[in-house]
Design a protein around this motif. Structure first.
Motif, mmCIF file in Angstrom:
data_model
loop_
_atom_site.group_PDB
_atom_site.id
_atom_site.type_symbol
_atom_site.label_atom_id
_atom_site.label_comp_id
_atom_site.label_asym_id
_atom_site.label_seq_id
_atom_site.Cartn_x
_atom_site.Cartn_y
_atom_site.Cartn_z
ATOM 1 N N HIS A 308 -30.779 15.096 60.740
ATOM 2 C CA HIS A 308 -29.234 15.367 61.010
ATOM 3 C C HIS A 308 -28.991 16.236 61.934
ATOM 4 O O HIS A 308 -28.274 15.969 63.001
ATOM 5 N N THR A 309 -29.583 17.263 61.776
ATOM 6 C CA THR A 309 -29.399 18.442 62.883
ATOM 7 C C THR A 309 -29.968 18.256 64.301
ATOM 8 O O THR A 309 -29.068 18.589 65.173
ATOM 9 N N LYS A 310 -31.453 17.746 64.168
ATOM 10 C CA LYS A 310 -31.625 17.307 65.485
ATOM 11 C C LYS A 310 -30.731 16.309 66.291
ATOM 12 O O LYS A 310 -30.493 16.446 67.654
ATOM 13 N N VAL A 311 -30.361 15.152 65.582
ATOM 14 C CA VAL A 311 -29.529 14.352 66.061
ATOM 15 C C VAL A 311 -28.268 14.753 66.553
ATOM 16 O O VAL A 311 -27.877 14.561 67.877
ATOM 17 N N VAL A 312 -27.661 15.656 65.895
ATOM 18 C CA VAL A 312 -26.382 16.331 66.161
ATOM 19 C C VAL A 312 -26.255 17.074 67.610
ATOM 20 O O VAL A 312 -25.416 17.173 68.681
ATOM 21 N N ARG A 313 -27.380 17.860 67.535
ATOM 22 C CA ARG A 313 -27.556 18.788 68.906
ATOM 23 C C ARG A 313 -27.869 17.599 70.161
ATOM 24 O O ARG A 313 -27.103 17.735 71.184
ATOM 25 N N ALA A 314 -28.403 16.515 69.966
ATOM 26 C CA ALA A 314 -28.608 15.451 71.148
ATOM 27 C C ALA A 314 -27.230 14.953 71.268
ATOM 28 O O ALA A 314 -26.875 14.568 72.618
ATOM 29 N N MET A 315 -26.481 14.699 70.222
ATOM 30 C CA MET A 315 -25.302 14.186 70.491
ATOM 31 C C MET A 315 -24.056 14.953 71.391
ATOM 32 O O MET A 315 -23.307 14.509 72.231
ATOM 33 N N ILE A 316 -24.254 16.229 70.836
ATOM 34 C CA ILE A 316 -23.342 17.169 71.406
ATOM 35 C C ILE A 316 -23.612 17.313 73.288
ATOM 36 O O ILE A 316 -22.945 17.269 74.023
ATOM 37 N N ALA A 360 -19.170 16.870 66.983
ATOM 38 C CA ALA A 360 -20.213 18.161 66.218
ATOM 39 C C ALA A 360 -20.202 18.194 64.999
ATOM 40 O O ALA A 360 -21.161 18.862 64.307
ATOM 41 N N CYS A 361 -19.544 17.330 64.274
ATOM 42 C CA CYS A 361 -19.461 17.190 62.807
ATOM 43 C C CYS A 361 -20.785 16.124 62.421
ATOM 44 O O CYS A 361 -21.283 15.938 61.555
ATOM 45 N N GLY A 362 -21.223 15.322 63.438
ATOM 46 C CA GLY A 362 -22.337 14.281 63.247
ATOM 47 C C GLY A 362 -22.275 13.087 62.615
ATOM 48 O O GLY A 362 -21.061 12.524 62.680
ATOM 49 N N MET A 363 -23.074 12.604 61.905
ATOM 50 C CA MET A 363 -23.140 11.346 61.299
ATOM 51 C C MET A 363 -22.833 11.337 60.019
ATOM 52 O O MET A 363 -23.422 10.556 59.141
ATOM 53 N N LEU A 364 -21.466 11.749 59.698
ATOM 54 C CA LEU A 364 -21.147 12.077 58.340
ATOM 55 C C LEU A 364 -20.818 10.755 57.821
ATOM 56 O O LEU A 364 -21.192 10.519 56.538
ATOM 57 N N LEU A 369 -22.447 6.309 53.743
ATOM 58 C CA LEU A 369 -22.922 4.799 53.678
ATOM 59 C C LEU A 369 -24.162 4.769 53.182
ATOM 60 O O LEU A 369 -24.247 3.867 52.103
ATOM 61 N N GLN A 370 -25.093 5.175 54.098
ATOM 62 C CA GLN A 370 -26.580 4.964 53.511
ATOM 63 C C GLN A 370 -26.782 5.655 52.369
ATOM 64 O O GLN A 370 -27.909 5.184 51.774
ATOM 65 N N ASN A 416 -12.661 14.206 59.046
ATOM 66 C CA ASN A 416 -14.067 14.915 59.307
ATOM 67 C C ASN A 416 -14.393 15.991 58.339
ATOM 68 O O ASN A 416 -15.527 16.129 57.679
ATOM 69 N N LEU A 417 -13.346 16.832 57.901
ATOM 70 C CA LEU A 417 -13.554 17.745 57.264
ATOM 71 C C LEU A 417 -13.839 17.375 55.621
ATOM 72 O O LEU A 417 -14.633 17.970 54.984
ATOM 73 N N ILE A 418 -13.060 16.407 55.063
ATOM 74 C CA ILE A 418 -13.131 15.737 53.796
ATOM 75 C C ILE A 418 -14.844 15.290 53.782
ATOM 76 O O ILE A 418 -15.437 15.525 52.808
ATOM 77 N N ALA A 419 -15.104 14.430 54.762
ATOM 78 C CA ALA A 419 -16.680 13.989 54.733
ATOM 79 C C ALA A 419 -17.580 15.072 54.913
ATOM 80 O O ALA A 419 -18.767 15.035 54.147
ATOM 81 N N ALA A 420 -17.341 16.136 55.588
ATOM 82 C CA ALA A 420 -18.209 17.278 55.699
ATOM 83 C C ALA A 420 -18.484 18.027 54.391
ATOM 84 O O ALA A 420 -19.721 18.387 54.063
ATOM 85 N N VAL A 421 -17.303 18.119 53.638
ATOM 86 C CA VAL A 421 -17.663 18.687 52.285
ATOM 87 C C VAL A 421 -18.446 17.851 51.386
ATOM 88 O O VAL A 421 -19.263 18.434 50.650
ATOM 89 N N GLN A 422 -18.354 16.549 51.311
ATOM 90 C CA GLN A 422 -18.926 15.722 50.558
ATOM 91 C C GLN A 422 -20.266 15.533 50.930
ATOM 92 O O GLN A 422 -21.099 15.585 49.990
ATOM 93 N N VAL A 423 -20.560 15.632 51.890
ATOM 94 C CA VAL A 423 -22.050 15.271 52.587
ATOM 95 C C VAL A 423 -22.731 16.770 52.401
ATOM 96 O O VAL A 423 -23.763 16.887 51.828
ATOM 97 N N HIS A 424 -22.073 17.979 52.750
ATOM 98 C CA HIS A 424 -22.802 19.170 52.530
ATOM 99 C C HIS A 424 -22.836 19.601 51.152
ATOM 100 O O HIS A 424 -24.022 20.070 50.655
ATOM 101 N N ARG A 425 -21.833 19.345 50.181
ATOM 102 C CA ARG A 425 -21.881 20.055 48.793
ATOM 103 C C ARG A 425 -22.448 19.109 47.936
ATOM 104 O O ARG A 425 -22.858 19.579 46.917
ATOM 105 N N LEU A 426 -22.162 17.825 48.118
ATOM 106 C CA LEU A 426 -22.442 16.711 46.917
ATOM 107 C C LEU A 426 -23.464 15.970 47.201
ATOM 108 O O LEU A 426 -24.116 15.287 46.224
ATOM 109 N N MET A 427 -23.949 15.788 48.548
ATOM 110 C CA MET A 427 -25.252 15.059 48.880
ATOM 111 C C MET A 427 -26.288 15.635 49.080
ATOM 112 O O MET A 427 -27.447 15.029 49.496
ATOM 113 N N HIS A 428 -26.275 17.131 49.325
ATOM 114 C CA HIS A 428 -27.269 18.111 49.623
ATOM 115 C C HIS A 428 -27.870 17.920 51.000
ATOM 116 O O HIS A 428 -29.119 18.393 51.331
#
Length: 503
Positions: A308-316, A360-364, A369-370, A416-428
């Motif tokens: 994900h980090t690699k993809v977001v860098r390319a997206m930016i 910058a938030c990426g593929m949240l 979904l996946q 995006n902030l709601i999704a970021a919290v979910q992905v970061h804290r709850l989906m690891h």
């Protein structure tokens, strides 16, 4: 998917998405220059109504097809993919057919509700005219994503991102330039190519579909999803996909109702211009979603984070230059669509900044979904849509297009902030924002600073925009090459013919 294969898929998807975005911009330019702000507003109002219908009636099956076929392949299973496609196609065809019948019967009432009194009869006729295309619009989206999984990224990209947009552009161009039609006629011309490409898509997926059908005995009940499992996953996605589409188009419809068709036309143009920058996001979702799905299915969170980090860098690096050009050279960009639309530069700056934040938030959304969290996304989109409708109803009567732009920013931040919290804290899946700072610098400095310099010293004509685009892209390419190791984009450079051997 290996990194080289992933890079190849990403580049194919990027090319297709870029072509689709260019076609959409050309379509907007044709409509804007021939129909004016009023006609443009009416055209996009009709497009918004149809798009909401077609997207909602896909019932969220796109994500289900990707998730369950990717899951089968992650465990090297065969003989169940045809079932997954049929799980999606059958209900979509039945439901969209029933809705089409309802639209036909209620066309007069819908015309009175959706349009001003003077346009109610024309809107009712338009609703009846779009009825045959509603089922086609729903099914073609489902079958195209099936082509993505059964035939690969190239087939999907050709069908969805190149051939269909190009044919729509051609039919609308002929309609407005040769036949001299108005807004409604241009919209009907936009619908015309869909049945042909539905048939072509069926032909494309037929062979792999039949091959998998012949291997159906290799699939056992314990290793394949049931229809109940498929729709339990898709049920929340059905709602959330409808919410997403309504979120994308409701602001245009509200402006048309509360302000004027002219204001709706200006807003439609600036939103189409800004959304053209989403080509990279879309390309990356198409290329990476199956891989993300497989990693999450195996609970490989470390690799999911790295990817994900690699993809977001390319997206930016690929997305932000476009948004910075909209910010720094907005009047020149909007002048392409007609002089009436230059007034939208200020609101467009707000929209572009919001889209940069989303990039910058990426593929949240894809991770949610996946990762099987479609219910979370449904609630997120419900909140976003409520904020969007409430904000637009409150601010559009007071501020017009500016009110809609401010609402857009608020919605993007919240979603995006709601999704970021979910992905970061709850989906690891660690989002690692500190690793994104270096890729942010080249687009801001070159296209932001450089674009402002061109605007300041040379003005905002189309010629200046073209010269600036060529010069700044050349400088940017050189910077990306020189700093390719620091930016971690060697893999992308290797996929480029001739240059790749030296990356």
């Amino acid at each position: 998917m290996k990194s080289e294969g992933l890079a190849k898929s990403g580049l194919i998807s990027l090319f297709g998405s870029a072509f689709a975005a260019l076609a959409a911009l050309l379509l907007t330019a044709i409509v804007g220059n021939t129909l004016g702000a009023d006609g443009t507003g009416l055209f996009f109002q009709a497009m918004g109504i149809f798009t909401i219908l077609a997207q909602v009636l896909r019932l969220g099956t796109n994500s289900g097809i990707v998730r369950f076929i990717a899951e089968q392949r992650a465990f090297h299973r065969a003989g169940a993919e045809w079932r997954i496609v049929m799980f999606a196609v059958g209900p979509v065809a039945v439901v969209s057919g029933l809705v089409s019948l309802a639209i036909w019967l209620l066309a007069d009432a819908l015309g009175e509700w959706l349009a001003a009194p003077r346009d109610a009869a024309a809107m009712a006729d338009l609703m009846r005219a779009m009825v045959p295309y509603v089922v086609v619009g729903a099914l073609i989206g489902v079958l195209q994503i099936a082509a993505r999984m059964l035939r690969g990224v190239t087939a999907f990209t050709l069908l969805q991102s190149i051939l269909l947009p190009a044919s729509r552009l051609l039919t609308v161009l002929l309609a407005v330039s040769v036949a001299g039609v108005g807004a409604w006629g241009a919209f009907e011309a936009w619908l015309l190519p869909q049945p042909f490409w539905l048939v072509v898509t069926l032909v494309v997926i037929a062979a792999p579909f039949v091959r998998d059908l012949r291997r159906r005995r290799e699939s056992t009940p314990g290793t394949r999803p049931t229809m109940g499992e498929f729709w339990r996953f898709n049920a929340p996605r059905t709602v959330s996909s409808g919410l997403e589409t309504a979120l994308e188009w409701s602001d245009v419809l509200i402006i048309a109702a509360l302000a004027s068709p002219s204001a709706a036309g200006v807003y439609a143009v600036i939103t189409r211009a800004v959304r053209a920058g989403g080509v990279v996001d879309k390309a990356m979702r198409v290329a990476v979603s199956p891989t993300i799905s497989a990693l999450l299915a195996r609970e490989n969170y470390a690799e999911s984070t790295r990817l994900h980090t690699k993809v977001v860098r390319a997206m930016i690096l690929m997305n932000w230059p476009f948004y910075m050009l909209l910010i720094s050279m907005g009047p020149a960009v909007l002048g392409i669509f007609g002089s009436e639309f230059r007034s939208g530069w200020g609101p467009m700056v707000l929209l572009a900044l919001a889209m940069m934040f989303q990039t910058a938030c990426g593929m949240l959304q894809s991770i949610l979904l996946q990762g099987g969290k479609s219910t979370w996304q449904m609630y997120n989109k419900a909140i976003a849509l409520a904020v969007s409708i409430g904000g637009n109803l409150a601010l559009v009567p007071l501020l017009g297009v500016w009110g809609a732009a401010i609402t857009w920013v608020i919605v993007m931040l919240a979603d995006n902030l709601i999704a970021a919290v979910q992905v970061h804290r709850l989906m690891h899946v660690d989002l690692q924002p500190s690793k994104l700072l270096v890729p942010m610098l080249p687009p801001v400095l070159i296209f932001g600073g450089g674009g402002l310099l061109f605007t300041w010293f040379a003005g905002s004509s189309l010629l200046v925009l073209l010269v600036a685009g060529v010069v700044l892209c050349a400088v940017y390419a050189a910077v990306l090459w020189l700093f390719r190791h620091a930016l971690h984009i060697e893999t992308l450079w290797r996929r480029i013919p001739f240059l790749g051997r030296w990356a």
